[in-house]
Write a protein that holds these residues in place. Structure first.
Motif: not given
Length: 470
Positions: A57-63, A299-302, A308-315, A432-439
């Protein structure tokens, strides 16, 4: 052609019963282990072609210049087709040959992943206009089509496994075996996230789709050799008979006198417990897929973590979370004597606390960063328990073995309604509300699930009292 295709997928007839008890024991020992590890590996590998999107997702979003809302809608296509497909394919799986049904679905899912990547090869955003439409719009539609088709074939994975576990393992052992098998989901997510992260770093985001596809095709061919349908197809007796666990007389009468449609109506459509489980499953899946699909991007944006670190936390969430399913199964068997609902309530309350603590932790020092791993593991543990129980074991135990796949499929429809809401809803709230809205979206879903499970607990207790009085 259609007759040959139907014969290929049709449930095989019962073989001549084997009379030699020693041979029966030997074959059961061999095939039960073989069916179990094959089903386990199959579901792990299925995730390679499903959860790869979370890391990409992050790479697809950027490219490709896709917004969070567009990425969320893209993810929703898989969940909608998966949810509908899980129900439809659950009914089909009850009457199909596990040996052919499951491997074929895995291979077709792999082909959809390859087509997904090829879409971006032939259509490049900003370069060409098709029929007056921007190429980016065409590409998004192609992505949605192939990812939705992938969802349909992915939905063929769980129902035949549920059928196998129901027929090869008896009531006294099914809870433990189901709990152990259910860890294949978390291990699958871990394997997919780890593989996708490594592949993206070396080959780009497209590699996260075509390399898992190759692995899935090879595994599908191997599964055709490994799997078999019900014990009766090999000349073995029913598992309850083999384990000397006679089924209740009412169930025997039902097997003999009611059609599949009648059993389906009685144990699913007119079963209030199944309906409550199904509605609770919506909110379990909002949290499950919200965290699995969006945690890396969060984790990447906030928290400014590297990919790599974000992926390891999801792992960590996925791998350690696998223990949550086993823990929930053991506690509900040993401490609650088969009563699953109190375990669900406790786990869900702990899940809400873990989500809140994870969001509040800034993770900006080594110690607080380490705490992130612990909290991610807690989220995984307290999600895996209700996920395994509510839409899986509880659904099967509340219905009949003859509609095991259909009961899983029924709750799965509602679960993937939640998954679709999670994907599009999370993307919407972030924009619309930022990541706090998602949490907050995930936490509120957890609280609603607690309320539904509490109502179910009261309902079950009243039903038990009526049965005692009768």
């Amino acid at each position: 052609m259609f007759k040959k295709l139907g014969a290929f997928f049709a449930e095989p007839p019962a073989a001549e019963p084997i009379k030699d008890e020693a041979k029966v024991a030997s074959m059961y020992n061999h095939w039960r282990w073989r069916i179990f590890y094959s089903s386990f590996i199959a579901y792990v590998v299925f995730h390679l072609c499903r959860k790869n999107m979370a890391v990409a997702l992050p790479v697809m979003s950027k490219e490709l210049g896709l917004s969070n809302t567009e990425l969320g809608l893209l993810g929703s296509t898989l969940y909608v087709t998966y949810g509908i497909g899980k129900f439809v394919n659950g009914i089909i799986a009850d009457k199909s040959n596990v040996r052919t049904f499951l491997p074929t679905a895995l291979i077709l899912s792999a082909i959809c992943n390859i087509c997904f990547v090829l879409s971006a090869v032939f259509v490049t955003p900003g370069h060409v206009s098709f029929f007056g439409l921007p190429s980016a719009t065409i590409l998004l539609w192609l992505f949605a089509f192939f990812w939705g088709a992938n969802g349909w074939f992915q939905s063929c994975g769980f129902p035949p496994v549920a059928k196998s576990l129901s027929y090869w393992f008896s009531n006294s052992e099914r809870g433990t075996k189901w709990a152990i098998w259910s860890t294949s989901h978390q291990i699958g997510v871990f394997a997919s996230v780890t593989l996708s992260g490594l592949v993206i770093g070396k080959f780009g985001w497209m590699g996260a789709f075509y390399i898992p596809a190759i692995i899935c095709i090879i595994t599908g061919l191997w599964l055709y050799n490994r799997l078999r349908d019900k014990p009766q197809s090999l000349g073995l007796p029913d598992i309850e008979k083999y384990h000397n666990e006679p089924v209740k007389k009412e169930e025997v009468d039902e097997e003999a006198h009611l059609s599949y449609l009648q059993i389906f109506k009685k144990h699913i459509l007119c079963n209030p417990i199944i309906w409550m489980l199904a509605f609770a499953y919506i909110f379990v899946y909002i949290v499950r897929f919200g965290t699995e699909d969006w945690l890396v991007k969060y984790l990447v944006e906030v928290k400014n973590n590297s990919l790599i670190v974000a992926g390891s936390k999801l792992s960590t969430l996925a791998l350690i979370g696998a223990g949550g399913a086993i823990l929930a199964g053991v506690i509900s068997d040993k401490l609650c004597k088969g009563n699953r609902t109190p375990v669900n309530i406790v786990f869900l309350i702990c899940l809400a606390i873990s989500l809140y603590a994870f969001a509040m932790n800034p993770g900006n020092t080594p110690l607080l960063n380490a705490l992130d791993y612990v909290l991610a593991a807690c989220i995984g543990i307290f999600t895996a328990g209700p996920q395994m129980l509510i839409g899986g074991l509880c659904a099967v135990e509340s219905s009949s073995k003859r509609v095991a796949s259909a009961s899983i499929g029924f709750t799965g429809v509602f679960g993937y309604v939640g998954a679709a809401l999670s994907s599009s809803g999370t993307g919407f709230f972030v924009d619309k509300l930022g990541w706090n809205g998602a949490i907050h979206f995930w936490i509120i879903a957890t609280i609603i699930c607690v309320v539904i499970c509490s109502i179910l607990f009261v309902f079950e207790e009243k039903r038990k009292k009526r049965q005692i009085q009768e």
